[in-house]
Design an enzyme around this catalytic site. Structure first.
Site, PDB file in Angstrom:
ATOM      1  N   LYS A 128       0.864  -1.192   0.000  1.00  0.00           N
ATOM      2  CA  LYS A 128       0.000   0.000   0.000  1.00  0.00           C
ATOM      3  C   LYS A 128       0.888   1.226   0.000  1.00  0.00           C
ATOM      4  O   LYS A 128       2.045   1.148   0.415  1.00  0.00           O
ATOM      5  CB  LYS A 128      -0.857  -0.003   1.269  1.00  0.00           C
ATOM      6  CG  LYS A 128      -2.087   0.846   1.174  1.00  0.00           C
ATOM      7  CD  LYS A 128      -3.235   0.077   0.565  1.00  0.00           C
ATOM      8  CE  LYS A 128      -4.432   0.949   0.287  1.00  0.00           C
ATOM      9  NZ  LYS A 128      -5.625   0.158  -0.053  1.00  0.00           N
ATOM     10  N   ASP A 168      -7.023   4.568  -4.304  1.00  0.00           N
ATOM     11  CA  ASP A 168      -7.693   4.398  -3.012  1.00  0.00           C
ATOM     12  C   ASP A 168      -8.303   5.788  -2.749  1.00  0.00           C
ATOM     13  O   ASP A 168      -8.442   6.572  -3.698  1.00  0.00           O
ATOM     14  CB  ASP A 168      -6.669   3.988  -1.928  1.00  0.00           C
ATOM     15  CG  ASP A 168      -7.333   3.437  -0.666  1.00  0.00           C
ATOM     16  OD1 ASP A 168      -7.572   2.228  -0.599  1.00  0.00           O
ATOM     17  OD2 ASP A 168      -7.639   4.219   0.259  1.00  0.00           O
TER      18      ASP A 168
HETATM   19  N1  GLU Z   1      -7.637   0.438  -2.642  1.00  0.00           N
HETATM   20  C1  GLU Z   1      -8.387  -0.745  -2.930  1.00  0.00           C
HETATM   21  C2  GLU Z   1      -8.387  -1.658  -1.717  1.00  0.00           C
HETATM   22  O1  GLU Z   1      -8.368  -1.187  -0.604  1.00  0.00           O
HETATM   23  C3  GLU Z   1      -7.924  -1.389  -4.223  1.00  0.00           C
HETATM   24  C4  GLU Z   1      -6.469  -1.738  -4.276  1.00  0.00           C
HETATM   25  C5  GLU Z   1      -6.013  -2.246  -5.632  1.00  0.00           C
HETATM   26  O2  GLU Z   1      -6.824  -2.293  -6.528  1.00  0.00           O
HETATM   27  O3  GLU Z   1      -4.836  -2.580  -5.758  1.00  0.00           O
HETATM   28  O4  GLU Z   1      -8.464  -2.856  -1.789  1.00  0.00           O
END
Ligand code: GLU
Length: 447
Positions: A128, A168
């Protein structure tokens, strides 16, 4: 050592080693507290110190992001990418741009992402990133300059087989576009697979916007099905009014449910006739306004500034706004009002005490790792689509999403049953997600 004592001491060690990061501690505790029966059955996971290894990210990247605003003034932000685990595939997870972002936010999200991605069974690891940058109120040019500066550092750490960022909170197709453009320019590679959440015209998935919200509704529909219920005729409340909330509402309405309330950081709107989603989309997506404007055109509806959405009686509640938005007292109110199902559309929106209250009251509870996995599921499908140089239709992609969420629901349900906690999706998700990563770590040697 007794398993429970072992788990307690691991949790304490992690809190001590990562001071000042309460959200990360909360995310770790939620997972390890489910793992007693797994450690009893798999002593090799204890011996190999799998939990301790998973709690220490492979790599944590912190960097300065300098950029110039429209007045020509220099601004300095902090950028992050935490690459947690690539045991099951390239690091995968979104980027969050919000003024509240600090290392603890990125670590809690990255840690959860390992298990969420593992549950999907689509060959992606966990990571992340983000920045303490606030895109609100910035011009397109300011956002572009920020994204270019951010990518000027991040580009060297990512790649389609290394680490694949996505959006996100605060990061959508506009930001992904600017970052992809800078990545392409620096690397001289047209590598669409390095990012997900792109625009459809250049490799994006047609269901991206809808994915997390639809996925959450699909998951709840499955959960309700286990006790012969469905959304049909149910009264629902959905907190938030971002894309997760809006598309959860859309799908619930399609399934015959009625969503009577949603919210933003200012307050709550309630419309007992069922929310007029087109109006909310117009306010939020087109005008980028506040939901309080809803009552201008809907006289029967009410707006309560700073109101508490969980006080509105409902059968199903979906917290889709942000972390820790639903506390123990809110859980108590929902239970008293006869709520039968709750699922986390956002990441970690329910406090541990609230989750405990739902489980004790036998409310069907879908944890975020499972219930909001639709977003990253679509990312994994986007990677597949890019690798095959294909473009998929909306209907085909949505069908894939629905099947993925059904499979994920079955994985959590079966793991909960196998480990003696039937109906407990928190344990089911943590156990199934953990075992897969743990096995890979054991097989891949000490890394
Ligand atoms: N931000 C989204 C999550 O919390 C998607 C992350 C992604 O697609 O890599 O899962």
């Amino acid at each position: 050592m007794d398993t429970q004592v072992n788990i307690e001491s691991i949790s304490e060690e992690i809190v001590e080693k990562n001071p000042g990061e309460p959200e990360f501690h909360q995310a770790v505790r939620e997972v390890v507290n489910s793992l007693g029966p797994v450690l009893d059955k798999h002593p090799e996971f204890v011996k190999e110190k799998i939990i301790q290894r998973l709690c220490e990210p492979d790599r944590q990247i912190l960097f300065r992001v300098p950029w110039q605003d429209d007045e020509g003034e220099v601004q300095v932000n902090r950028g992050f990418r935490v690459e947690f685990s690539n045991a099951l595939g390239p690091y995968k997870g979104g980027l969050r741009f919000h003024p509240s972002v600090y290392l603890g936010t990125v670590k809690f999200l990255g840690f959860e992402q390992i298990f969420k991605n593992s549950l999907l069974d689509l060959g992606i690891g966990g990571g992340k990133g983000g920045a303490d940058f606030d895109p609100k109120g910035k011009s397109d040019h300011e956002v572009m300059r920020f994204c270019q500066s951010f990518m000027t550092e991040l580009y060297r750490h990512i790649g389609e087989n290394t680490d694949v960022p996505a959006g996100d909170t605060g990061v959508g197709p506009r930001e992904i576009g600017y970052m992809f453009g800078q990545y392409k320019r620096i690397t001289n590679k047209y590598e669409t697979g390095t990012f997900t959440g792109k625009e459809v015209a250049w490799g994006g998935s047609p269901v991206r916007f809808e994915a997390t919200g639809y996925g959450c509704a699909y998951f709840v529909q499955e959960m309700l099905g286990t006790f012969d219920e469905s959304f049909e005729g149910k009264t629902c409340v959905v907190s938030g009014s971002g894309n997760v909330a809006l598309y959860a509402i859309e799908k619930i309405h399609e399934f015959g449910g009625k969503v009577v309330a949603c919210s933003d950081s200012g307050g709550v709107i309630r419309d007992d006739n069922g929310l007029d989603l087109e109006k909310i989309k117009q306010i939020k997506e087109v005008e980028r306004g506040r939901i309080s404007e809803y009552t201008d055109s809907h006289e029967d509806a009410s707006y309560e500034e700073g109101g508490n959405i969980w006080e509105i009686p409902c059968d199903v509640a979906l917290p889709c706004a942000t972390q820790n938005e639903l506390q123990e007292s809110d859980a108590g109110t929902l239970i008293e009002n006869g709520c039968i199902a709750v699922a986390e559309g956002a990441n970690m929106p329910c406090s541990p005490e609230a989750i405990q209250a739902f489980l004790e009251a036998n409310v069907a509870f879908g944890p975020g790792k499972a219930a909001n996995a639709g977003g990253v599921a679509i990312s994994a499908l986007e990677m597949q689509q890019n690798a095959g140089r294909q473009s998929w239709s909306f209907e085909y992609t949505d069908q894939q999403l629905r099947e993925t969420m059904q499979k994920l629901h079955a994985t959590c349900r079966d793991a909960a049953e196998e480990y003696g906690v039937p109906g407990n999706y928190v344990s089911g998700a943590n156990i199934a997600g953990f075992i897969k990563v743990a096995r890979a770590l054991v097989a891949q040697g000490l890394t």
